[in-house]
Scaffold this motif. Structure first.
Motif, PDB file in Angstrom:
ATOM      1  N   ALA A  54       0.824  -1.209   0.000  1.00 47.81           N
ATOM      2  CA  ALA A  54       0.000   0.000   0.000  1.00 47.81           C
ATOM      3  C   ALA A  54       0.858   1.259   0.000  1.00 47.81           C
ATOM      4  N   ALA A  55       1.974   1.233   0.732  1.00 43.76           N
ATOM      5  CA  ALA A  55       2.876   2.388   0.764  1.00 43.76           C
ATOM      6  C   ALA A  55       3.544   2.609  -0.593  1.00 43.76           C
ATOM      7  N   CYS A  56       3.819   1.515  -1.311  1.00 44.47           N
ATOM      8  CA  CYS A  56       4.503   1.614  -2.603  1.00 44.47           C
ATOM      9  C   CYS A  56       3.555   1.988  -3.736  1.00 44.47           C
ATOM     10  N   LEU A  57       2.288   1.591  -3.625  1.00 44.06           N
ATOM     11  CA  LEU A  57       1.328   1.768  -4.730  1.00 44.06           C
ATOM     12  C   LEU A  57       0.203   2.736  -4.365  1.00 44.06           C
ATOM     13  N   ASP A  58       0.477   3.670  -3.477  1.00 47.02           N
ATOM     14  CA  ASP A  58      -0.508   4.699  -3.107  1.00 47.02           C
ATOM     15  C   ASP A  58      -1.839   4.088  -2.667  1.00 47.02           C
ATOM     16  N   LEU A 115       9.104 -10.809  -6.142  1.00 51.54           N
ATOM     17  CA  LEU A 115       8.650  -9.440  -5.944  1.00 51.54           C
ATOM     18  C   LEU A 115       9.393  -8.793  -4.778  1.00 51.54           C
ATOM     19  N   VAL A 116       9.985  -7.634  -5.043  1.00 55.26           N
ATOM     20  CA  VAL A 116      10.628  -6.832  -4.000  1.00 55.26           C
ATOM     21  C   VAL A 116       9.912  -5.490  -3.919  1.00 55.26           C
ATOM     22  N   MET A 117       9.502  -5.110  -2.724  1.00 54.48           N
ATOM     23  CA  MET A 117       8.851  -3.819  -2.530  1.00 54.48           C
ATOM     24  C   MET A 117       9.454  -3.141  -1.305  1.00 54.48           C
ATOM     25  N   VAL A 118       9.817  -1.875  -1.493  1.00 52.00           N
ATOM     26  CA  VAL A 118      10.423  -1.078  -0.427  1.00 52.00           C
ATOM     27  C   VAL A 118       9.644   0.225  -0.296  1.00 52.00           C
ATOM     28  N   GLU A 122      12.034   4.747   2.443  1.00 58.38           N
ATOM     29  CA  GLU A 122      13.150   3.967   2.984  1.00 58.38           C
ATOM     30  C   GLU A 122      14.103   3.479   1.898  1.00 58.38           C
ATOM     31  N   ARG A 123      13.978   3.955   0.673  1.00 56.57           N
ATOM     32  CA  ARG A 123      14.736   3.376  -0.435  1.00 56.57           C
ATOM     33  C   ARG A 123      16.216   3.738  -0.450  1.00 56.57           C
ATOM     34  N   SER A 124      16.619   4.642   0.398  1.00 58.26           N
ATOM     35  CA  SER A 124      18.041   4.956   0.506  1.00 58.26           C
ATOM     36  C   SER A 124      18.658   4.310   1.738  1.00 58.26           C
ATOM     37  N   GLY A 125      17.989   3.310   2.279  1.00 54.56           N
ATOM     38  CA  GLY A 125      18.434   2.700   3.532  1.00 54.56           C
ATOM     39  C   GLY A 125      19.376   1.533   3.381  1.00 54.56           C
ATOM     40  N   GLY A 126      19.824   1.235   2.153  1.00 54.36           N
ATOM     41  CA  GLY A 126      20.778   0.149   1.955  1.00 54.36           C
ATOM     42  C   GLY A 126      20.214  -1.224   2.268  1.00 54.36           C
TER      43      GLY A 126
END
Length: 315
Positions: A54-58, A115-118, A122-126
């Motif tokens: 939900a956070a990734c796809l609005d 499937l990977v979802m971030v 948080e996408r700069s969190g390594g």
């Protein structure tokens, strides 16, 4: 790692790890969660994954793979969930289905990178080393260091390059690797019977020479279709050129990569991808898995005065 989790990691049939990765993240890796987890824990894992989607796809949800109406993917997938240590909020997950195939006339499995979802915040969190390499490494150790075939379906140049650089014997896109019978045979089986695992409809085409899936976004993964301009690029422009020249982004093409995880892959992962701060914790998990996969069966096998049960050699 809690004592109960350590006990279950030693004694369980499937991979199950929970540990803290550095100060900021808590990691949970569960193989076949529908079989592994008690009902309450399983429902919490499902809800956590939906929160990330939900956070990734609005606010929208997916309807394939883990989120298909029949729910069967939870029976055959390895799910990695990352939470913020501070508040326990789920921020990323990876779902890797184990695809049933036949190789050399015997039943086998291919680990699909899935499937990977971030969470965008948080996408700069390594987190890439956890979501991709760590899960594969843990499953490889858990299975007694036996070579493990992997597959990946994507149109994102950054992912195409990552797969080509992390794993061995990858086709296509890895320099110097040609399509072998094993590549073609596994790709054929995956496209024949496993399309639902990565959201590709029956009407999608497939080029077996280039291993390109044409018109791939019609089987539940529609919300993931990207243009080349938007798709994340790799630092090595060779992979960006490969995708631009090979895939039709307007039509919605994907590339199906087949590769292998072996001891050399694991060594490179430990040397190049794992942050130094995470090495001690990863070493502990590796020891737990090694004992479970190799040492414990050996000790039990050497106990000649006790029934071996499942460890007894097949007739």
């Amino acid at each position: 790692m809690r004592p109960s989790a350590i006990f279950r990691a030693f004694t369980g049939t499937y991979l199950l790890l929970r540990f803290r990765s550095g100060r900021e993240h808590v990691v949970e890796i569960v193989e076949r969660p529908a079989r592994t987890l008690p009902s309450a824990e399983f429902k919490k894992l499902q809800q956590a994954c939906r929160t990330v989607v939900a956070a990734c796809l609005d606010g929208r949800q997916l309807d394939y793979g883990l989120f298909a109406p029949d729910g069967s993917a939870w029976e055959r997938s390895v799910v990695t969930l990352v939470r913020r240590a501070a508040d326990g909020c789920p921020i990323a997950f990876n779902a890797m289905p184990l695809l049933s195939v036949r190789r050399g006339g015997l039943p086998d499995e291919v680990l699909h990178l899935g499937l990977v979802m971030v969470d965008p915040a948080e996408r700069s969190g390594g987190l890439s080393w956890i979501l991709y390499g760590l899960t594969c490494f843990a499953l490889f150790v858990r299975r007694g260091l036996r070579p493990l075939w992997i597959s990946s379906v994507t149109q994102v140049p950054a992912v195409v390059g990552m797969v080509a650089e992390i794993f061995d014997d990858v086709y296509p896109a890895q320099a110097g690797t040609r399509a072998s019978f094993a590549h073609q045979h596994l790709a054929h089986q995956i496209m024949q019977g496993q399309r639902a695992a990565f959201g590709v409809g029956a009407d999608a085409g497939f080029d077996p020479v280039m291993q390109v899936i044409t018109n791939a976004y019609t089987g539940g993964s529609d919300n993931l279709k990207k243009s080349f301009a938007v798709a994340a690029k790799h630092r090595d422009d060779r992979y960006n050129r490969f995708c631009a020249e090979t895939l039709d982004y307007e039509r919605g093409d994907d590339v199906l990569q087949i590769g292998r995880l072996d001891v050399g892959t694991a060594r490179r992962f430990l040397a190049r991808s794992v942050p130094r701060s995470a090495v001690p914790q990863l070493a502990v998990q590796g020891i737990v898995l090694a004992v479970q996969a190799v040492v414990a069966p050996l000790v039990q096998w050497l106990s000649a005065d006790k029934p071996l049960g499942r460890l007894r050699a097949a007739r």
